[in-house]
Design a protein around this motif. Structure first.
Motif, short mmCIF file in Angstrom:
data_model
loop_
_atom_site.label_atom_id
_atom_site.label_comp_id
_atom_site.label_asym_id
_atom_site.label_seq_id
_atom_site.Cartn_x
_atom_site.Cartn_y
_atom_site.Cartn_z
N VAL B 103 -41.88 -20.86 -11.01
CA VAL B 103 -40.74 -20.44 -11.83
C VAL B 103 -41.13 -20.01 -13.25
O VAL B 103 -40.27 -19.66 -14.04
CB VAL B 103 -39.63 -21.51 -11.91
N LEU B 104 -42.42 -20.06 -13.58
CA LEU B 104 -42.83 -19.62 -14.91
C LEU B 104 -43.69 -18.37 -14.80
O LEU B 104 -44.45 -18.22 -13.84
CB LEU B 104 -43.64 -20.72 -15.60
N THR B 105 -43.58 -17.47 -15.78
CA THR B 105 -44.44 -16.29 -15.75
C THR B 105 -45.87 -16.73 -16.04
O THR B 105 -46.11 -17.80 -16.62
CB THR B 105 -44.03 -15.27 -16.83
N ILE B 106 -46.82 -15.89 -15.64
CA ILE B 106 -48.21 -16.28 -15.85
C ILE B 106 -48.51 -16.37 -17.34
O ILE B 106 -49.30 -17.21 -17.77
CB ILE B 106 -49.19 -15.34 -15.11
N GLY B 107 -47.85 -15.54 -18.13
CA GLY B 107 -48.04 -15.62 -19.58
C GLY B 107 -47.62 -16.98 -20.13
O GLY B 107 -48.31 -17.59 -20.94
#
Lengths: 301, 324
Positions: B103-107
């Motif tokens: 659920v989190l972007t890789i950034g």
């Protein structure tokens, strides 16, 4: 020089970037839209919500206005749903009732979800507390939800808020179970270890890594609890311990029409239909959400 | 820099405690590479996880010392250990498909380490994440940084994991089978990337793998583990060219050679002993072609076979002369 060739090879092999793909949320929305029962359910719920919001504009805005001359009028052009024993317009009352019933459903589902998230997460995180917390939840689950709500409501007195609190507490145990089950799985996953390796503390791990990933099953059960809560509100009102009488909740309208069910069937019929439609709509919507968010289906992606 | 002394790890099971790693010692100077080799269940991952104390505290018992810069990681309070994790010691895992939060972007995930340890703002962390994605050779880093993990291939995700791990320029990177879940071509790329980053950043790397060939190629020193014990400890070349412990030999022989046309692949006969039911003598004796009666009687010690080369095999100690 072997290094040189090796440095080049990865870049040449990975430059073939995939074609731009829609974002995750857009994929979800498209999938939901393609789901027939979700579409139907969402449509029903949307219509009810819009009608409830527009109630002051559609009707004359006074659900409690009595008109003793117009008592027990059957459905007609002037009173589409007829009138009750005080000559109040049932159509107006049902639309205003939607506001109360939907609010009770929504608020108690949200409150139950929040409570369930806290209790379930505590249970999954503090393993020593798990046994105690879950046995308490089991005990609460052993009561029929409606019975528990009656008890709590009786203690708090007849108000809309106490109905909400009563229903929310009745549904906290099942929410807690869902969150606990999801969190127990997620806390063992590699990305939680990865977060720990990055130096993340417990708060960050819980709120950033575990809880957001428990949201899918929680969201699905929120829709079901929403439907249950609307039904339970009707049951409580019917038993006379719902929102106090002047409030036109759906359950109240039915309860008040109970004594005239033979002569003036319309008093009970229309709020009853509204309840069934709202419950049907949210259940269909929940089915769709479950199908789309279910991890097993996600794998096929 | 890292000095593991007599590390033993026990896990609690229904019937009591089971020894998973026993009496393992090794040291790792700054800016060096160490490979840990062994088959599944040999205790290599458990050893690695112990360094960062990632085992569940309630079901694990650890003894010995893990000195890092003169501080014992095993005796350190959790708070201080947390400061070291990600900043001084980082780790990458075996399965890149499951080691990124969906659920989190890789950034966000790369930036997380930086925000924890360096207190960067969201924008600063995002910019650093782009630089790090460049460092791990992900093309088009600027637009990739906002993507979610499910849109990346396994190799890409492992690069993202590496970017997360090196974000704070750690001095020690533990790579637990970083290439096992990847295609062979991608494996080579990832190892090459690790090798380059190691030189760029000047960090030490512990590479854990069941593939002796791969480890020997990557590391300066290799330790071979079997059934929770260290059985051979030597420079990588030595282990690869002239392994002395019969188990290391077996591991090496199990690598098929492309030059030979063999009809049957070699496998070490038998299975690794159950940790709750280990043989009284040498753990490897039941599977060993060289085993003598004495091997079955008492556990052999780890002895110096040659300077800088240790083996746990009395048979080899007395029958083979070290090549000078």
């Amino acid at each position: 020089m072997t290094d040189q060739t090796a440095i080049q090879s990865p870049s040449t092999m990975t430059t073939t970037a995939p074609p731009p793909m829609p974002s995750r949320s857009r994929v979800l929305i498209r999938k939901l839209w393609r789901h027939r029962s979700f579409r139907l359910g969402a449509g029903i719920v949307l219509v009810i919500v819009v009608l409830a919001l527009l109630a002051p504009f559609i009707t004359d805005g006074s659900p409690n206005k009595m008109s003793l001359r117009d008592r027990f009028t059957p459905p007609s052009a002037e009173h589409p749903f007829g009138t009750d024993n005080f000559g109040r317009d049932i159509f107006t009352r049902v639309l205003y009732g939607a506001r109360i019933s939907l609010w009770i459903g929504f608020a108690s589902a949200m409150l139950a979800a929040a409570g369930g998230a806290i209790v379930g997460m505590a249970s999954a995180w503090f393993r020593r507390l798990d046994g105690i917390i879950m046995r308490i939840m089991d005990a609460l689950l052993a009561f029929p939800a409606i019975l528990l709500a009656i008890g709590i409501n009786a203690a708090l007195g007849p108000q809309v808020t106490s109905v909400i609190i009563a229903l929310a507490s009745a549904y906290v145990p099942r929410m807690a179970r869902i969150v606990r089950a999801a969190a127990l799985v997620i806390r063992e996953l590699d990305y939680v270890d990865a977060a720990r390796v990055s130096g993340a503390g417990a708060t960050r791990i819980i709120f950033r890594h575990i809880l957001p990933n428990c949201m899918a099953p929680l969201l699905v059960s929120v829709t079901f609890v929403f439907a249950y809560a609307i039904l339970a509100e009707a049951a409580l009102s019917f038993l006379g311990i719902g929102p106090p009488p002047p409030h036109p909740s759906w359950g109240n309208i039915i309860a008040e029409g109970r004594d005239y069910s033979v002569e003036a069937w319309w008093i009970m019929l229309f709020p009853g239909l509204a309840i069934s439609l709202a419950a049907l709509g949210t259940n269909l919507l929940g089915d769709g959400l479950r199908d789309v968010l279910d991890p097993r289906l996600k794998m096929e992606q | 820099m890292l000095d593991v002394q007599n590390l033993s790890v026990d896990f609690r099971v229904d019937s009591g405690w089971i020894r998973s790693v026993s009496d393992v010692s090794f040291a790792l100077p700054a800016n060096s590479t160490l490979g840990i080799v062994g088959e599944s269940g040999s205790g290599k991952s458990v050893t690695a996880l112990s360094i960062l104390r990632l085992h569940a505290a309630r079901t694990t018992r650890m003894s010995g010392k893990i000195m890092f810069d003169g501080n014992d990681l095993l005796a350190m309070p959790e708070r201080r250990l947390r400061d070291l994790r990600g900043r001084d010691i980082a780790m990458i895992f075996q399965d890149p498909m499951h080691s990124l939060n969906p659920v989190l972007t890789i950034g966000d995930q790369i930036g997380e380490t930086l925000r924890i340890h360096q207190g960067l703002s969201a924008t600063e962390a995002r910019n650093r994440a782009v630089e790090l994605l460049d460092m791990v050779r992900i093309p088009d880093a600027k637009s990739r940084v906002t993507e979610f993990p499910h849109r990346l291939s396994g190799g890409m995700r492992q690069r993202v994991m590496i970017a997360m791990a090196i974000a704070c320029r750690p001095r020690l990177l533990i790579a637990d089978e970083p290439t096992t879940a990847l295609d062979v071509t991608v494996q080579a790329q990832i190892l090459e990337l690790l090798r380059e980053l190691r030189q760029e950043i000047g960090m030490s790397v512990i590479l854990i793998s069941h593939d002796l060939g791969l480890v020997a190629e990557f590391s300066e020193r290799v330790i071979v583990m079997y059934a929770g014990e260290l059985v051979e400890d030597a420079p990588a070349r030595t282990v690869f060219d002239t392994p002395q412990h019969p188990y290391s030999e077996g591991l090496l022989r199990a690598i098929p050679s492309p030059d030979e046309d063999v009809s049957r692949l070699y496998a070490i006969p038998g299975r690794i002993p159950d940790p709750g039911n280990r043989p009284p003598g040498c753990n490897f004796a039941p599977r060993c072609a060289l085993a003598e009666p004495a091997c079955h009687a008492a556990p052999p010690p780890l002895e110096a076979f040659a300077p800088g080369h240790f083996i746990r095999c009395p048979v080899r100690m007395k029958t083979t002369e070290p090549a000078e």
